[in-house]
Design a protein around this motif. Sequence first.
Motif: not given
Length: 298
Positions: A70-75, A220-229, A276-288
């Motif tokens: 989540p950190l060194w990949g998607r983020f 913002l706290l709605a995503h406090r448990d997101s994999p990114l954070y 053609g590359r980069g992050p895409l939406p996911e559940e509990n998305d801190a980047l949404g």
Amino acid sequence: MSTTRETPEEGVDGGVGVTALLVAAARAIETHRPDALARDGYAEHFVRAAAGCAGWPVRPDQVPDGDADPLWGRFARYFGLRTRVLDDFLLRAVHTGDARQVVLLGAGLDTRALRLDWPAGCVVFEIDRAGVLAFKHRVLDGLPAAPRAARVPVPVDLRADWVGALAGAGFDPAAPSVWLAEGLLFYLSPAAETGLIDSVDRLSAAGSALAYEVKLDKDLLAHRDSPLYTATARQLGIDLLGLFDREPRPDSRGDLVARGWSTSVHTPYEFTRRHGRGPLPEENDALGGNRWVFADKP
């Protein structure tokens, strides 16, 4: 980048300053990808020169889980995409218009003055706290780093009189300019953001352009448990939500439109699909809720 959570003399070893190293590590990883969207050969040197970053990856093969991390990949891919999109914005603005002044607000460890193809006569003003810029200069002084534009550091906290400091550094408000606030506004209070946007408008002659990043999340706290954070906190000890200002955000885009600017708002995922590359939406998305805003002053 500056917030009330830091003292003006701090560098990159705490608070918001350390996020500049996170972004630099992400740029380094992106640089070494075979399908890199942006390349920054200076980024890994910042990471290696900073205390506390010895175990951070700077190449894709140093991330065991690859893009699944989540950190060194998607983020990290997000930061790579953001770098490319904002590189393109700056180059398009100076190559298609008359602006030759570029102002980086909260410049951090930005190296665009050294690595982009600027037209003749460009001046890049880098505004950030003295501690951040001092660290940056120490690292670059040890490298064969030749700026491709005139690079003018402006060591001032954005809570202080940065407008006066910018003028003292040679900025001309009568000439068109290009402004960038990358990864900055969500650390500022609503009043500070409004004041900054107001100052940019007052200092921008016709033909100027601005790009900035915002978060539209109502909570913002709605995503406090997101994999990114959670991954950022677990792996690096950085609590991003603790650094963000969580007050309701001002309508800076609406303010710009009311002042005559033309604007467009985009999700990062639009550019993921475009490139053609980069992050895409996911559940509990801190980047949404992240949006990139581009504005032009006719």
